[in-house]
Design a protein around this motif. Structure first.
Motif, short mmCIF file in Angstrom:
data_model
loop_
_atom_site.label_atom_id
_atom_site.label_comp_id
_atom_site.label_asym_id
_atom_site.label_seq_id
_atom_site.Cartn_x
_atom_site.Cartn_y
_atom_site.Cartn_z
N UNK A 69 58.46 -25.73 9.41
CA UNK A 69 58.63 -25.28 8.03
C UNK A 69 59.53 -24.06 7.92
N UNK A 70 59.70 -23.37 9.03
CA UNK A 70 60.52 -22.15 9.00
C UNK A 70 62.01 -22.46 9.16
N UNK A 92 67.96 -33.05 -0.40
CA UNK A 92 67.34 -31.74 -0.59
C UNK A 92 67.00 -31.66 -2.07
N UNK A 93 65.71 -31.70 -2.38
CA UNK A 93 65.26 -31.75 -3.77
C UNK A 93 65.54 -30.43 -4.47
N UNK A 94 65.13 -29.37 -3.83
CA UNK A 94 65.36 -28.03 -4.34
C UNK A 94 65.23 -27.14 -3.12
N UNK A 95 65.67 -25.90 -3.21
CA UNK A 95 65.51 -25.04 -2.03
C UNK A 95 64.06 -25.04 -1.57
N UNK A 96 63.81 -25.45 -0.36
CA UNK A 96 62.45 -25.45 0.15
C UNK A 96 61.78 -26.80 0.15
N UNK A 110 58.28 -29.70 3.06
CA UNK A 110 58.82 -28.38 2.75
C UNK A 110 59.63 -27.90 3.94
N UNK A 111 60.56 -27.08 3.66
CA UNK A 111 61.30 -26.44 4.74
C UNK A 111 61.73 -25.07 4.25
N UNK A 112 62.34 -24.33 5.13
CA UNK A 112 62.75 -22.98 4.76
C UNK A 112 63.81 -23.03 3.69
N UNK A 113 63.76 -22.06 2.77
CA UNK A 113 64.76 -22.05 1.71
C UNK A 113 65.70 -20.87 1.87
N UNK A 114 65.91 -20.49 3.11
CA UNK A 114 66.80 -19.36 3.38
C UNK A 114 68.21 -19.68 2.91
#
Ligand SMILES: [Zn+2]
Length: 117
Positions: A69-70, A92-96, A110-114
């Motif tokens: 997730x990070x 990518x749906x939205x950041x994160x 979910x994933x990181x939204x950096x």
């Protein structure tokens, strides 16, 4: 032994990327109704290019990046999920948040939204 791969959108085919200047597995972005690949996109630079027929070869034995997730993932990237196995980031749906297509079905992870899209 002759191999007749049945390709579908989201599969990988080897193609020379002119932007990256090297051959790599490209994601099939669009196909005709007869199953002919028309456009592919480069997972590295994201460029979408017409598919050059005659070089169809499945990019197999590629191990995806481990899912964490990070981490931040990109569309077209192959990931390895500890429970669901190998999947490909289809959007990518939205950041994160991203949609990942696994062998059985699509899942939203979910994933990181950096990295903002
Ligand atoms: Zn490229």
């Amino acid at each position: 032994m002759e191999e007749k791969p049945i390709l579908k959108i989201g599969d990988r085919v080897e193609q020379m990327c002119l932007t990256c200047g090297e051959e790599r597995g490209h994601i099939i972005a669009s196909m005709t109704k007869t199953g002919k690949v028309t456009r592919v996109s480069c997972p590295k630079c994201g460029s979408r290019v017409p598919y050059k027929s005659g070089t169809t070869r499945r990019a197999s034995n590629k191990v995806g990046a481990p899912y964490e997730t990070t981490r931040t993932y990109r569309r077209g990237q192959t990931i390895m999920h500890p429970s669901f196995g190998e999947g490909e980031v289809t959007a990518i749906i939205e950041p994160g948040k991203m949609d990942v297509l696994f062998a059985d079905r699509m899942r939203r992870l979910i994933h990181s939204h950096a990295q903002a899209a």
